[in-house]
Design a protein around this motif. Structure first.
Motif, PDB file in Angstrom:
ATOM      1  N   PHE A 169      -9.772 -10.655   3.373  1.00 57.46           N
ATOM      2  CA  PHE A 169     -10.766 -10.550   2.296  1.00 57.46           C
ATOM      3  C   PHE A 169     -11.139  -9.100   2.023  1.00 57.46           C
ATOM      4  CE2 PHE A 169     -15.239 -10.360   0.941  1.00 57.46           C
ATOM      5  CZ  PHE A 169     -15.161 -11.091  -0.238  1.00 57.46           C
ATOM      6  N   PHE A 170     -11.443  -8.343   3.056  1.00 65.39           N
ATOM      7  CA  PHE A 170     -11.927  -6.980   2.864  1.00 65.39           C
ATOM      8  C   PHE A 170     -10.818  -5.982   2.535  1.00 65.39           C
ATOM      9  CE2 PHE A 170     -15.623  -8.752   5.093  1.00 65.39           C
ATOM     10  CZ  PHE A 170     -16.630  -8.311   4.247  1.00 65.39           C
ATOM     11  N   SER A 171      -9.582  -6.458   2.470  1.00 60.09           N
ATOM     12  CA  SER A 171      -8.497  -5.600   1.988  1.00 60.09           C
ATOM     13  C   SER A 171      -8.444  -5.585   0.459  1.00 60.09           C
ATOM     14  CB  SER A 171      -7.154  -6.071   2.545  1.00 60.09           C
ATOM     15  OG  SER A 171      -6.797  -7.338   1.993  1.00 60.09           O
ATOM     16  N   GLU A 172      -9.207  -6.500  -0.161  1.00 57.93           N
ATOM     17  CA  GLU A 172      -9.228  -6.619  -1.625  1.00 57.93           C
ATOM     18  C   GLU A 172     -10.331  -5.739  -2.227  1.00 57.93           C
ATOM     19  OE1 GLU A 172      -7.203  -8.931  -3.609  1.00 57.93           O
ATOM     20  OE2 GLU A 172      -6.084  -8.722  -1.727  1.00 57.93           O
ATOM     21  N   ASP A 173     -10.176  -5.426  -3.518  1.00 57.86           N
ATOM     22  CA  ASP A 173     -11.265  -4.774  -4.248  1.00 57.86           C
ATOM     23  C   ASP A 173     -12.434  -5.754  -4.362  1.00 57.86           C
ATOM     24  OD1 ASP A 173      -9.946  -2.401  -4.621  1.00 57.86           O
ATOM     25  OD2 ASP A 173      -9.168  -2.937  -6.600  1.00 57.86           O
ATOM     26  N   LEU A 174     -13.651  -5.256  -4.139  1.00 60.26           N
ATOM     27  CA  LEU A 174     -14.825  -6.113  -4.116  1.00 60.26           C
ATOM     28  C   LEU A 174     -15.781  -5.774  -5.246  1.00 60.26           C
ATOM     29  CD1 LEU A 174     -15.693  -5.900  -0.295  1.00 60.26           C
ATOM     30  CD2 LEU A 174     -14.318  -7.644  -1.441  1.00 60.26           C
TER      31      LEU A 174
ATOM     32  N   ALA B 155     -11.558  -8.343  -9.146  1.00 55.19           N
ATOM     33  CA  ALA B 155     -12.109  -8.144  -7.811  1.00 55.19           C
ATOM     34  C   ALA B 155     -12.499  -9.513  -7.244  1.00 55.19           C
ATOM     35  CB  ALA B 155     -13.327  -7.217  -7.855  1.00 55.19           C
ATOM     36  N   VAL B 156     -12.881  -9.534  -5.970  1.00 60.89           N
ATOM     37  CA  VAL B 156     -13.352 -10.757  -5.316  1.00 60.89           C
ATOM     38  C   VAL B 156     -14.770 -10.487  -4.809  1.00 60.89           C
ATOM     39  CG1 VAL B 156     -11.023 -11.440  -4.676  1.00 60.89           C
ATOM     40  CG2 VAL B 156     -12.419 -10.130  -3.044  1.00 60.89           C
ATOM     41  N   SER B 157     -15.486 -11.556  -4.453  1.00 60.84           N
ATOM     42  CA  SER B 157     -16.866 -11.373  -4.007  1.00 60.84           C
ATOM     43  C   SER B 157     -17.267 -12.484  -3.047  1.00 60.84           C
ATOM     44  CB  SER B 157     -17.812 -11.371  -5.208  1.00 60.84           C
ATOM     45  OG  SER B 157     -19.123 -11.018  -4.815  1.00 60.84           O
TER      46      SER B 157
END
Length: 290
Positions: A186-191, A236-238
């Protein structure tokens, strides 16, 4: 101790200016200066460092200010109690709610409450968890909905519901087909994230620290619709509450492999009088959460 002088002292402490304080209090500045001086003489301490155009609290002044807030809260509580004994309800609930809860959980409850109790005024403040906790402690709110984490000892809490934080992604994102994902994935993605002070940001920061991860925050905003729009566009993801994700059919959500469980509680100041309106609202919300 003269309560009026104490209120004058608090106003000067808040504005750090005898001139501005006098304007707010609608009294002459010399009268204000005399009142504060009398308070200092009564307590046999100096409350302010007075310079030509600058005023600052002494250490003794800082200590008194902390107690003064508590004294004023108790006086207000006493007034409310007496008013209710005379049949005069406060008629207002000052409620603090985080953005996600305010947008998805509370609207129906608030409208149902207004239908049952049309004469009680509801004043809802939407803010981050840190701000809500601070406003409760300072007496700016009567009740607050917060995550049951890092709650100050001066606040009492009562369970409302349990929820879970999940990863919210676009329907075309590669995570959308997975049954669960790791924090590392998860935290490898743009947030896209709420700003500091909101509980979902606090949780994300704590997870990164615990697992030695680094978050890639592409966008910061306190606007939930904007967060959802950015996620929907696959930019992005959240991490959001599951109760939010379940209502938004244009995005997908995925649980974390290590579930992030949260307890949502109602909080209020300990040893502080809750008006009949506050107590009624608290019980109504608890009834709806069963």
């Amino acid at each position: 101790m003269n309560i009026r002088y104490l209120r004058y002292f608090m106003t000067v402490a808040d504005t750090l200016s005898f001139t501005r304080a006098a304007e707010q209090l609608h009294i002459a500045q010399p009268a204000l200066s005399i009142a504060v001086k009398k308070l200092e003489q009564e307590l046999d301490i100096t409350l302010f460092h007075r310079q030509e155009r600058k005023v600052s609290l002494t250490y003794e002044g800082q200590v008194l200010l902390e107690h003064a807030h508590q004294i004023m809260q108790q006086i207000e509580s006493a007034r409310l109690a007496i008013d209710e004994l005379k049949g005069l309800e406060k008629g207002e609930v000052r409620l603090g709610v985080p953005g996600m809860m305010g947008s998805y959980f509370f609207p129906d409850i608030l409208m149902a409450f207004k239908t049952r109790y049309p004469n009680i005024k509801l004043r809802m403040v939407e803010a981050g968890t840190q701000s809500i906790r601070k406003m409760l402690v300072n007496g700016d709110l009567d009740l607050g909905v917060v995550v049951n984490r890092n709650v100050p000892d001066t606040l009492a809490t009562e369970h409302l519901l349990n929820s879970e934080m999940v990863a919210v992604v676009s329907q075309v994102h590669r995570f959308s087909k997975k049954s669960s994902i790791s924090f590392k994935e998860f935290f490898s993605e743009d947030l896209v994230m709420f700003r500091e002070g909101y509980f979902h940001r606090e949780l994300a920061d704590e997870i990164c620290q615990k697992y030695q991860l680094e978050s890639k925050i592409a966008v910061e905003t306190n606007l939930l619709p904007m967060i959802l729009k950015i996620v929907e566009g696959n930019h992005a993801v959240s991490p959001l509450l599951k109760l939010v994700a379940q209502c938004e059919h244009q995005v997908s959500y995925v649980p974390f492999e290590d579930p992030v469980k949260l307890e949502i509680v109602m909080a209020w100041r300990k040893n502080s009088y809750l008006s009949l309106a506050d107590q009624t609202f608290k019980e109504f919300v608890k009834e709806k959460c069963v």
